[in-house]
Motif scaffolding. Structure first.
Motif, PDB file in Angstrom:
ATOM      1  N   THR B  62       0.859  -1.014  -0.034  1.00  0.00           N
ATOM      2  CA  THR B  62      -0.018  -0.105   0.013  1.00  0.00           C
ATOM      3  C   THR B  62       0.827   1.308  -0.067  1.00  0.00           C
ATOM      4  O   THR B  62       0.330   2.192  -0.681  1.00  0.00           O
ATOM      5  CB  THR B  62      -0.861  -0.100   1.217  1.00  0.00           C
ATOM      6  OG1 THR B  62      -1.496  -1.210   1.152  1.00  0.00           O
ATOM      7  CG2 THR B  62      -2.064   1.177   1.065  1.00  0.00           C
ATOM      8  N   LEU B  63       1.890   1.230   0.904  1.00  0.00           N
ATOM      9  CA  LEU B  63       2.719   2.356   0.746  1.00  0.00           C
ATOM     10  C   LEU B  63       3.497   2.543  -0.591  1.00  0.00           C
ATOM     11  O   LEU B  63       3.669   3.717  -0.969  1.00  0.00           O
ATOM     12  CB  LEU B  63       3.919   2.027   1.994  1.00  0.00           C
ATOM     13  CG  LEU B  63       3.548   2.282   3.281  1.00  0.00           C
ATOM     14  CD1 LEU B  63       4.700   2.221   4.088  1.00  0.00           C
ATOM     15  CD2 LEU B  63       2.989   3.907   3.524  1.00  0.00           C
ATOM     16  N   LEU B  66       0.859   4.746  -2.251  1.00  0.00           N
ATOM     17  CA  LEU B  66      -0.072   5.307  -1.474  1.00  0.00           C
ATOM     18  C   LEU B  66      -1.052   6.313  -1.891  1.00  0.00           C
ATOM     19  O   LEU B  66      -2.110   6.646  -1.594  1.00  0.00           O
ATOM     20  CB  LEU B  66       0.677   6.090  -0.098  1.00  0.00           C
ATOM     21  CG  LEU B  66      -0.027   6.574   1.030  1.00  0.00           C
ATOM     22  CD1 LEU B  66      -0.729   5.171   1.596  1.00  0.00           C
ATOM     23  CD2 LEU B  66       1.039   7.122   1.945  1.00  0.00           C
ATOM     24  N   HIS B  69      -4.156   4.967  -3.750  1.00  0.00           N
ATOM     25  CA  HIS B  69      -5.104   4.377  -2.856  1.00  0.00           C
ATOM     26  C   HIS B  69      -5.866   5.462  -2.092  1.00  0.00           C
ATOM     27  O   HIS B  69      -6.948   5.801  -2.169  1.00  0.00           O
ATOM     28  CB  HIS B  69      -4.428   3.343  -1.897  1.00  0.00           C
ATOM     29  CG  HIS B  69      -3.790   2.408  -2.392  1.00  0.00           C
ATOM     30  ND1 HIS B  69      -4.645   1.391  -3.108  1.00  0.00           N
ATOM     31  CD2 HIS B  69      -2.634   2.006  -2.255  1.00  0.00           C
ATOM     32  CE1 HIS B  69      -3.721   0.427  -3.803  1.00  0.00           C
ATOM     33  NE2 HIS B  69      -2.628   0.588  -3.044  1.00  0.00           N
ATOM     34  N   GLU B 242      -1.659   6.723   6.779  1.00  0.00           N
ATOM     35  CA  GLU B 242      -0.956   5.310   6.591  1.00  0.00           C
ATOM     36  C   GLU B 242      -2.026   4.393   6.930  1.00  0.00           C
ATOM     37  O   GLU B 242      -2.091   3.038   6.834  1.00  0.00           O
ATOM     38  CB  GLU B 242      -0.143   5.107   7.601  1.00  0.00           C
ATOM     39  CG  GLU B 242      -0.061   4.778   8.912  1.00  0.00           C
ATOM     40  CD  GLU B 242      -0.834   6.015   9.664  1.00  0.00           C
ATOM     41  OE1 GLU B 242      -1.087   6.773   9.065  1.00  0.00           O
ATOM     42  OE2 GLU B 242      -0.381   6.166  10.976  1.00  0.00           O
ATOM     43  N   ILE B 302       8.325   8.170   4.401  1.00  0.00           N
ATOM     44  CA  ILE B 302       7.576   6.891   3.227  1.00  0.00           C
ATOM     45  C   ILE B 302       9.137   6.551   2.944  1.00  0.00           C
ATOM     46  O   ILE B 302       9.423   5.362   2.551  1.00  0.00           O
ATOM     47  CB  ILE B 302       7.077   7.588   2.150  1.00  0.00           C
ATOM     48  CG1 ILE B 302       5.398   7.532   2.617  1.00  0.00           C
ATOM     49  CG2 ILE B 302       6.869   6.603   1.014  1.00  0.00           C
ATOM     50  CD1 ILE B 302       4.672   8.418   1.813  1.00  0.00           C
TER      51      ILE B 302
END
Lengths: 246, 468, 243
Positions: B62-63, B66, B69, B242, B302
């Motif tokens: 996901t990061l 990011l 999303h 996050e 990140i």
């Protein structure tokens, strides 16, 4: 007849200065098992104290020295879980900018073991004929337990001594509070953690507390003698070599 | 966080906690209970280890996208009739809530437990603006009445006795209540039920937000999360960036391990999935839904060494096993987030300087990494933080000098051998019955409470000559 | 919107600086959710007795109270006996059209008042009245859209005729379900959720999905467990044998 196993001893800084008897016990023990013991003389320390406090450049210099010193050893045996961990998991990363050193570090990592791991994995030892007798309890050092995933070998070796009665320590996997410089940066917290550990130790009724790390033994031994306890903190090597006095 | 508290150095704050006998007992009981519950839960759950690996992978994946999303999440929330706000800082987030509350004539807001709102000191800001925030999670309600901060991520009032709570309720609510948790819970139920029904605004955090559907997910036990998101006419959810995850398939992976890690439950009593404001055919639910996406120092991590700390699910498992947290509790850390992950989150949100002492509040034992549901390597990041403190010269000059000398010794066998001889000579006045006591300077920090073995009369390498 | 573009751009820049810590993917998703959901339903149509037994064990483990009723007509009697035992005087229920039964006649005969949520009455006055009814009721009756055996969980979709407060405000919550609601694992729940959200406007009339695992609880005071903090103190599940 197979060629004798040759192992170089990495005595560690604390071992050399404060617990030489552990090194002596190891030499006797290993020779008794047919191992040819070597000792590369220029060794000092694995560099972990520098590493843990964030001085990574300096730790890398120490790592480079150590890697060269032990280059030709077939096996490297360490009486300390934290130092073995340092060499096996951190050295390659510290030396990653020099391909030759990095490769040498990876080779050293493969050849290095903490004592109980060496005895069980390389020598296949399950029973040691030590004259030691008595009730003992075992403390899992953090880096040996979590860093190297080792909790079975020391216990198996202890149980393999005929006169040993091994009593499981409640909270054996809990930190003793040493943590290197942590012990003097936050001494009150370190001592409070130690008190909790020693209360558990004394409750077992064991006469000896066994561990595989000099730092833990300094911390726990120092606490036990300060409180006048009858329990003695000893290294696994001393039990196996039958060299625990009293 | 109370600035006054931070003026005392950390070792003093820790020392005070060590002397607090009730706190010591409460911490031992509570952390031991949580440890046992978690252990039992995972022992009976062989699929758990693989799920932890999967959960970690989902967070990392996901990061890596990011922004994509978050954008998807926002589009979906807006399509559902919700409003998305973008708060780069804590201050912006506070302003958004205040502006909204003022515009809508909000007088009282009920809050479900949210560490993010603590992080930005939202309650204080609301109170200054004449809006009453009411914490409804029982532990948060207790500390709100007591004007204190939470001392544990999931059990905020762990440091209070039932007697203290009874006294507190009696004083603040008028009446005389027994020191019985059942009685006190019933009091809170009655008092807060009224608040839920009257409040104009409900404020929550978010454990997860599903990008694919625009759903905000709350994991709770008491029912206040459900009340707060269904009864008041406005719902505001404040969420760290996050917390977004791609899909419902990802959500169930986390649900499988989150409650087990926090309290040993298979699932918490309530998992609430909120998709925007109420729909046309619903009798109940808020008219307005607002999602505030909060950066406040997260994005900067990140590409930094603290990236992994962004995986954190806020379960509290690392606190429960940390030998340091178990001895000193949450308040001594001095910031919103205590314990092992708290040190990293504080560095993330407030900069490295803020953790110059806390970065060393760890023996690096690794118990935290062992229990983290997403396997965050906290010890490694603590060591890296220490490295930054050294590089940025935040550590004291004396310390850096000591370590410089130390390095010299380790790089030269001759110097090393010499230091043993020097040590033997210097230690003579302090040797008592074969042990070192009463040492000066920093070594006194050791010998105050523990003996030290003396430097051996003959080091191992000196004995090797005979041994070989 | 300046704030949004700037915000996302900052994140994009940070993301671009690094490939990340290791190669990783999110959870795999069903390529055809409807088909996957249907496959699960078919499997459960065979395995429902085991799933039901597992649900009963897990539900009781979280202090749920499990009941059986031979058919829908018998359900009001079961609710009646719960109400009698608990001294309940007023109930709220979901719309009988959603539940498949009307509890009002039986409960009225026992001297209880029953307010059922009705679809099509969503004006402000109705909302306020419903809130008052729900807040004053001691027992709430709902259905359950999914029943998860692995954890003893009831999963409820909110919407028309199925208010959120029915399972939240009263002290006692009773959920009624048949074998077609049973699921075995959280993984299956994930598939069902994917399926529901393919066309959510069609599948769901409300904005909330709630997973209920036992009564409301807390251990915030000295780690002593107490039930019924804000939500119900008791949760009952009634399994209807004949659908």
């Amino acid at each position: 007849m197979a060629a004798p196993v040759r192992a170089a001893l990495m005595i560690t800084c604390l071992g050399d200065m404060f617990f030489p008897e552990v090194g002596v016990a190891m030499v006797r023990l290993l020779r008794g098992l047919g191992v040819e013991v070597q000792f590369p003389e220029g060794q000092t320390c694995c560099g972990m104290p520098l590493f843990n406090s964030g001085y990574h450049h300096d730790a890398a210099l120490v790592a480079a020295r150590t890697v060269r010193l032990f280059e030709r050893a077939e096996h490297v045996v360490v009486p300390s879980g934290s130092c073995a961990w340092m060499v096996k998991t951190e050295y390659p990363g510290l030396l990653k900018h020099d391909p030759a050193l990095r490769a040498a570090a990876e080779s050293l990592a493969r050849r290095t073991r903490e004592l109980s791991q060496f005895l069980v994995e390389v020598l296949g030892v399950s029973r040691v004929d030590s004259p030691f007798e008595g009730k003992v309890t075992y403390h899992d050092s953090c880096h040996l337990l979590r860093g190297l995933g080792e909790s079975a070998s020391p216990r198996a070796l202890l149980r393999g001594v005929p006169g040993v009665e091994l009593v499981e320590l409640p909270g054996a996997d809990q930190c003793c509070g040493f943590g290197g410089s942590f012990s003097v940066r936050l001494p009150e917290v370190s001592s409070a953690i130690l008190d909790r550990k020693l209360a558990n130790v004394e409750a077992t009724g064991a006469r000896c507390l066994v561990a595989c790390d000099a730092g833990c033994l300094m911390q726990m031994g120092g606490g036990l003698t300060r409180r006048g306890s009858a329990v003695k903190a000893v290294h696994l090597a001393e039990v196996l070599a039958g060299e625990v006095s009293r | 966080m109370s600035e006054g508290l931070l003026q005392t150095p950390f070792p003093e704050r820790a020392g005070a906690a060590l002397k607090d006998t009730f706190l010591q007992e409460a911490l031992t009981i509570a952390t031991t209970k949580f440890i046992d519950l978690r252990k039992e839960s995972f022992a009976g759950f062989p699929a758990g280890e693989a799920l932890r690996d999967r959960a970690r992978a989902i967070k990392e994946a996901t990061l890596q996208h990011l922004d994509v999303h978050l954008e998807r999440l926002a589009d979906n929330v807006e399509r559902l009739g919700g409003t998305v706000h973008w708060a780069a800082t804590g201050e912006e987030a506070r302003e958004i809530v205040l502006r909204l509350a003022r515009d809508r004539g909000v007088r009282m807001a009920v809050k479900s437990k949210s560490m993010a709102t603590e992080e930005i000191d939202l309650n204080e800001a609301l109170e200054h603006a004449g809006i009453t925030p009411v914490e409804t999670d029982l532990g948060e309600y207790i500390i709100q009445l007591a004007h204190e901060k939470p001392s544990h991520i999931i059990a905020p009032a762990i440091h209070k006795t039932k007697g203290q709570v009874a006294e507190l309720f009696s004083r603040e609510l008028g009446g005389r209540f027994e020191a019985d948790p059942e009685v006190l819970t019933a009091v809170a139920r009655r008092v807060l039920r009224e608040k839920f029904l009257q409040a104009d605004l409900g404020i929550t955090g978010a454990n997860f937000a599903v990008a694919d559907t625009g759903t905000v997910v709350l994991v709770t036990n008491e029912g206040n999360g459900r009340m707060v998101t269904s009864l008041p006419r406005i719902h505001v959810a404040l969420m760290g960036i996050e917390k977004v995850i791609p899909s419902m398939s990802d959500l169930v992976v986390f649900l499988a391990i989150l409650a087990r890690s926090a309290t040993g439950q298979k699932l918490s009593s309530y998992t609430t999935l909120v998709r925007g404001p109420r729909r046309a055919g619903e009798l109940e639910g808020p008219e307005e839904f607002h999602l505030i996406l909060l950066d406040n120092g997260r994005a900067r991590q990140i590409a930094s060494t603290l990236r992994e700390a962004l995986y954190c699910l806020r379960c509290g498992a690392c606190l429960n096993v940390c030998p340091v947290y178990r001895q000193i509790g949450g308040h001594a850390y001095g910031y919103t987030y205590p314990g092992p992950i708290g040190i990293l989150l504080t560095a993330m949100l407030k900069g490295n300087e803020s953790v110059r002492e806390l970065a060393h509040a760890s023996s690096l034992c690794g118990a935290c990494k062992d229990v983290c549901p997403v396997r965050i390597d906290i010890p490694r990041m603590l060591v890296e933080l220490r490295e930054h403190l050294d590089r940025e010269k935040i550590a004291s000059w004396t310390e850096r000098m000591v370590f410089r000398v130390f390095r010299r010794l380790l790089l030269s066998p001759a110097a090393f051998r010499f230091s043993a001889r020097a040590g033997r000579w210097l230690q003579r006045p302090f040797v008592r019955a074969g042990r070192l006591r009463g040492l000066p300077l920093v070594f006194g920090n050791w010998t105050r409470t523990r003996d030290l073995p003396p430097v051996a009369a003959r080091t191992f390498r000196e004995q090797w000559k005979e041994l070989r | 919107m300046a704030a949004r573009a700037e915000f996302l751009e900052r994140i994009r820049r940070e993301v671009a600086k690094t490939p990340g810590l290791f190669g990783a993917s999110p959870a795999p998703r069903p390529a055809a959710p409807a088909a996957a959901a249907e496959a699960i339903r078919r499997e459960l149509a065979e395995r429902w007795p085991e799933a039901l037994e597992r649900f009963r064990q897990e539900f009781e483990r979280v202090a749920g109270v499990f009941h059986r009723a031979p058919d829908l007509d018998a359900v009001p009697e079961v609710i009646g006996s719960i109400a009698r035992e608990r001294g309940v005087r007023s109930l709220v229920t979901w719309d009988p059209a959603v539940l498949g039964f009307d509890a009002a006649p039986r409960l009225a005969a026992l001297g209880c008042s029953v307010v059922a949520a009705r679809a099509g009455a969503e004006d402000e006055a109705s909302r306020l009245r419903h809130r008052a009814d729900a807040a004053g009721a001691q027992l709430g009756v709902t259905g359950a859209d999914f029943v998860l055996a692995e954890t003893g969980t009831l999963i409820l979709l909110s919407g028309t005729g199925r208010p959120r407060s029915t399972s939240l405000l009263p002290d006692v919550h009773v959920a009624v379900f048949g074998r077609d609601r049973l699921l075995e694992s959280l993984e299956q729940v994930g598939v069902m959720l994917e399926d529901l959200h393919v066309d959510p406007d069609r599948t769901m009339s409300g904005a909330m999905i709630t997973f209920i695992t036992g009564p409301s609880r807390t251990a915030d005071i000295e780690l002593t467990l107490t039930r019924g903090v804000h939500g119900p103190k008791e949760v009952h599940a009634v399994f209807v044998e004949v659908p």
